[in-house]
Design an enzyme around this catalytic site. Sequence first.
Site, PDB file in Angstrom:
ATOM      1  N   CYS A 121       9.791 -39.941 -13.630  1.00 12.34           N
ATOM      2  CA  CYS A 121      10.309 -41.084 -12.866  1.00 12.34           C
ATOM      3  C   CYS A 121       9.376 -42.288 -12.845  1.00 12.34           C
ATOM      4  O   CYS A 121       8.293 -42.284 -13.407  1.00 12.34           O
ATOM      5  CB  CYS A 121      10.699 -40.614 -11.473  1.00 12.34           C
ATOM      6  SG  CYS A 121      12.094 -39.451 -11.528  1.00 12.34           S
ATOM      7  N   SER A 468      15.108 -52.649  -8.909  1.00 10.98           N
ATOM      8  CA  SER A 468      15.305 -51.378  -9.587  1.00 10.98           C
ATOM      9  C   SER A 468      15.765 -51.632 -11.006  1.00 10.98           C
ATOM     10  O   SER A 468      16.387 -52.652 -11.305  1.00 10.98           O
ATOM     11  CB  SER A 468      16.367 -50.559  -8.844  1.00 10.98           C
ATOM     12  OG  SER A 468      16.872 -49.530  -9.666  1.00 10.98           O
TER      13      SER A 468
END
Length: 552
Positions: A121, A468
Amino acid sequence: MKLRSREVVAGLESLPRRALLRADGLTDADMERPFVAIANSYTNIVPGHLHLRQLGEAVAAGIREAGGTPFEFNTIAICDGIAMGTRGMCYSLPSREIIADSVELMLEAHRFDAVVCLASCDKIVPGMLMAMARVNIPGIMVTGGPMMPGEWRGQKLDVISAFEAVGAVKAGRMSEREARMVEEHCCPGCGSCAGLFTANTMACLTEAMGMSLPGMATMHAIDSRKAALARQSGFQVLKLLRQGITPRKIMTRAAFENAVIVDMAIGGSTNTVLHLPAIAHEAGVKLDLDTFDRLSRRTPHICSLRPGGQHTMLDLDRAGGIPAVMKRLGGLIRGSPLTVTGRSVQENLKFVKMPENGVIRPLKKPYHREGGIAILYGNLAPKGAVVKYAGVRPSMLRHKGPARVFDREEDAVKEILNGEIRRGDVVVIRYEGPKGGPGMREMLAATSAIAGMGLIDSVALVTDGRFSGGTRGAAVGHVSPEAAEGGPIAAVRDGDKILIDIPRRRLEVLVSGQELEERLAKIKRHVPRVKTGYLGLYSRIVSSASDGAIRL
């Protein structure tokens, strides 16, 4: 081949250290072999990391097969999606430095000879790459792979579908029952969120710069090939050790430029403009914003992946993954850089095949003539701002509208969901930068609310925070200097006209220079929101987003 681990086990003086290693179950033969670390970020709260324990076992098997002795340790991992929209998001970017430090500490303290890092991630992959560049012992990155896309009513879904469903319900465009179905179907299992968001972008760029084996980035988490490639990585790191190939021999200026070019070609996350400079800094390479913009202007955008396009990471994998993208880019890619295969980029790409399924377009028929990220400058961002060019609708590439100013993300989201933002507005969210946040939160809740409310084709967002990788629309972030450093964004007022001109790379507040200076002179010095704990420390030591938010 000089082994650092001999400092731990060789000679009479090492007798006490060998005694402790025997408590681990090691034999004389184990202690004669190279010591290879497996830096794992397994945790059972982050979906992208659920399967990393099994991948760690595969890596260990490869290390043993190649004649090494594996040792595994863990580091932290924060799920941006779970933290999103809460105070927890302040801790995400700052965790990158902790990850880098923790891996460095373990590698140096125990004198490991080589390392294989496992992560999936957003902050974990760059943090581990930073540590590998810093310590500079032979190393390979194993990225965990994307999550499979979800599906409901014949439509492909991912976690962004869930974020945008909130705004859709508020706008009356979706029922709560339908939103619940999206919630239940959009994330079907382990892996990094199923789109070209930051996690998968960083996996792609890790492969592009030569720090993971070919095919690693797009090979999905549930694919049985992933474990085989993890095992191969464990085996290969011993070859790198014997050949004396270290990360800094791989992570050269040319390798970083290859990564940026691939980033532009696939339309990756704007967070790479934070992470690649930070990794380069540890490798002794200067990678500035102008490099991103220069390479963007000459690199065509040839893949259209979610969130900005229709294809998924699964489609890209079936099209040949990053090796196929790099081969398609041809002469734009430097073929000379060394990779963890022990061969050059050019040698790796020699026999790559490209299935013609429309996912990777020819250079002469791109989605956009320029790359997926643009760097904007102007009186609102003297040191630069970043926008995901590939995720902006044509009608919003040039936009002028009145500012709606907020000093916190939560206040902006509330106004958006209450229907207080009008078509044509420019939402400005400030004091959310590295120092001001502190921690430079992602504004996904805000951009998803704009999209969910049906305003993506008429409302822009400008912030000194970041976005994001799942963000789409006219979202301009990383505005530098940030408000907390006295940047011009601190002086913007409700109703000021904001001009965004992405093709011309401009970001302006339409007030005179004198007016702007007078306003800034009246602004009181920013008082940090957090003065204690790690965030308090971070706000004092972090640099500008324009430098990659590195530690000062």
